[in-house]
Design a protein around this motif. Structure first.
Motif, PDB file in Angstrom:
ATOM      1  N   LEU A 107      42.239 118.439  41.810  1.00  0.00           N
ATOM      2  CA  LEU A 107      42.323 118.103  40.445  1.00  0.00           C
ATOM      3  C   LEU A 107      42.770 119.560  39.502  1.00  0.00           C
ATOM      4  CD1 LEU A 107      41.358 116.439  38.641  1.00  0.00           C
ATOM      5  CD2 LEU A 107      38.850 116.829  39.115  1.00  0.00           C
ATOM      6  N   ARG A 108      42.831 120.616  40.373  1.00  0.00           N
ATOM      7  CA  ARG A 108      42.990 121.421  39.339  1.00  0.00           C
ATOM      8  C   ARG A 108      44.770 121.942  39.191  1.00  0.00           C
ATOM      9  NH1 ARG A 108      42.358 124.099  44.601  1.00  0.00           N
ATOM     10  NH2 ARG A 108      43.941 125.509  45.329  1.00  0.00           N
ATOM     11  N   LEU A 109      45.159 121.071  39.962  1.00  0.00           N
ATOM     12  CA  LEU A 109      46.297 120.629  39.776  1.00  0.00           C
ATOM     13  C   LEU A 109      46.901 120.002  38.624  1.00  0.00           C
ATOM     14  CD1 LEU A 109      47.428 121.093  43.111  1.00  0.00           C
ATOM     15  CD2 LEU A 109      47.259 123.038  42.018  1.00  0.00           C
ATOM     16  N   LEU A 250      39.896 124.789  34.197  1.00  0.00           N
ATOM     17  CA  LEU A 250      38.896 125.840  33.954  1.00  0.00           C
ATOM     18  C   LEU A 250      38.488 125.934  35.834  1.00  0.00           C
ATOM     19  CD1 LEU A 250      35.605 126.389  33.946  1.00  0.00           C
ATOM     20  CD2 LEU A 250      35.096 124.068  33.710  1.00  0.00           C
ATOM     21  N   LEU A 251      38.781 124.482  36.130  1.00  0.00           N
ATOM     22  CA  LEU A 251      38.808 125.116  38.076  1.00  0.00           C
ATOM     23  C   LEU A 251      39.633 125.810  37.827  1.00  0.00           C
ATOM     24  CD1 LEU A 251      38.616 121.485  38.768  1.00  0.00           C
ATOM     25  CD2 LEU A 251      36.978 122.817  38.622  1.00  0.00           C
ATOM     26  N   ARG A 252      41.217 125.780  37.544  1.00  0.00           N
ATOM     27  CA  ARG A 252      42.444 127.021  38.521  1.00  0.00           C
ATOM     28  C   ARG A 252      41.834 127.971  37.751  1.00  0.00           C
ATOM     29  NH1 ARG A 252      45.942 123.128  35.703  1.00  0.00           N
ATOM     30  NH2 ARG A 252      46.538 124.381  33.944  1.00  0.00           N
ATOM     31  N   GLY A 253      40.620 128.588  36.497  1.00  0.00           N
ATOM     32  CA  GLY A 253      40.197 129.932  36.399  1.00  0.00           C
ATOM     33  C   GLY A 253      39.079 130.272  37.100  1.00  0.00           C
ATOM     34  N   LEU A 254      38.526 128.995  37.573  1.00  0.00           N
ATOM     35  CA  LEU A 254      37.254 129.592  39.143  1.00  0.00           C
ATOM     36  C   LEU A 254      37.810 129.886  40.423  1.00  0.00           C
ATOM     37  CD1 LEU A 254      34.791 126.216  38.111  1.00  0.00           C
ATOM     38  CD2 LEU A 254      33.513 129.213  38.520  1.00  0.00           C
TER      39      LEU A 254
END
Length: 328
Positions: A107-109, A250-254
């Motif tokens: 999902l982060r992609l 946000l998921l890429r940041g995490l």
């Protein structure tokens, strides 16, 4: 074996006894060989309840009943027990939503359009599950073995619960009480307080993203779309689109800040067995992410008191910087 809800007589807390869950396969390998969620293996899952796009051609999103459900169908077992060893049937429905045909996707992609397609499918299945009039429909995503993901292939889950557990009831009671006292929604007042404080805000562009004041774990993060809907089933197209733009970033940041952590993503929604317009008076659906970077120890297990070894005032700026870079 039928799932039971067993009640701890000392604490009043519920526990689900679900032996069927022990049968589910555990496979976190990067290879897609034998993965039941990959294209070509559709016969390894229960019949489809959703397919995007519809038809017999290649699919992008698939939904079906969970082969190893947490809860049992209504009417499967009417047995109960009382006294100090109470139990009652844990009934409801449990679904899987496979988010992509690509085994190594995440999902982060996702592009905003891809994330929106997943969120729209979840909204559709929430609406369908609501038709059976459960007490709640819980949407969640487990990422990584430490977060409980038994299969690596990207997927979300939906559980319709015919009985609302004490934890959900307590959340709803607080929100209803706040509305009764103030005429305002608790989440709106929390959002206003976080915006005023500023130090825990990660981003605020169509969706407010912040790390809560009383965070349970490092980098616990909340996304509030502010579309006025009480449940994901009632979310507006605009609200979904805003979350679809914000969530992958946000998921890429995490992933950057915490080196690709396991996490649990949860959608907090109002009860589904009440009128949606009434529920929206005191509840706004929102998303919470809890990275699995800490482990419960003696104090947590003895008291239920979670210990966070960091402060959100310190972690939020780090995530804000990473999210800003990931969004460029």
């Amino acid at each position: 074996m039928i799932t039971q809800t067993r009640v701890d007589a000392e604490t009043g807390e519920w526990r689900l006894s679900a032996p069927k869950r022990a049968e589910r396969p555990i496979d976190a390998r990067p290879a897609s060989t034998g993965c039941p969620f990959c294209p070509g293996h559709e016969d390894q899952t229960p019949p489809e309840r959703l397919r995007v796009p519809a038809g017999d051609g290649p699919w992008r999103v698939r939904g079906f009943a969970n082969k190893y459900p947490i809860v049992s169908p209504a009417g499967a077992d009417g047995s109960t027990a009382t006294g100090l060893l109470p139990r009652f049937p844990a009934t409801g429905d449990h679904e899987v939503l496979v988010e992509s045909p690509d085994h190594d996707w995440d999902l982060r992609l996702a592009t905003p359009d891809q994330a929106l397609e997943v969120l729209t499918a979840l909204r559709e299945r929430c609406r369908a599950l609501r038709e059976r009039r459960p007490a709640a429909v819980v949407v969640f995503r487990n990422y990584g073995v430490a977060a409980g993901a038994s299969l690596r292939h990207p997927h979300s889950q939906l559980v319709a619960l015919d009985q609302a557990p004490p934890g959900l009831v307590a959340r709803w009671r607080l929100a209803r009480g706040h509305y009764a006292d103030t005429g305002r929604r608790l989440i709106d007042d929390l959002a206003a307080a976080e915006r005023e404080a500023g130090e825990r805000v990660v981003a605020d562009n169509g969706v407010l993203i912040y790390q809560p004041y009383a965070a349970s774990v490092p980098h616990q993060t909340v996304l509030v779309p502010g579309d006025g809907a009480g449940t994901l089933a009632d979310a507006t197209d605009e609200g979904l689109a805003a979350v679809a733009r914000a969530l992958p970033v946000l998921l890429r940041g995490l992933a950057e800040v915490l080196d690709d952590p396991a996490y649990n993503l949860m959608v907090h929604a109002a009860p589904t067995d009440v009128d949606g317009r009434e529920a929206a008076r005191w509840w706004q659906w929102h998303v919470e992410i809890q990275p699995r970077t800490t482990a419960y120890a003696g104090l947590e297990l003895a008291t239920g008191l979670l210990v966070n070894p960091s402060r959100p005032e310190e972690t939020a700026p780090l995530l804000a910087k990473a999210v800003s870079a990931a969004g460029r």
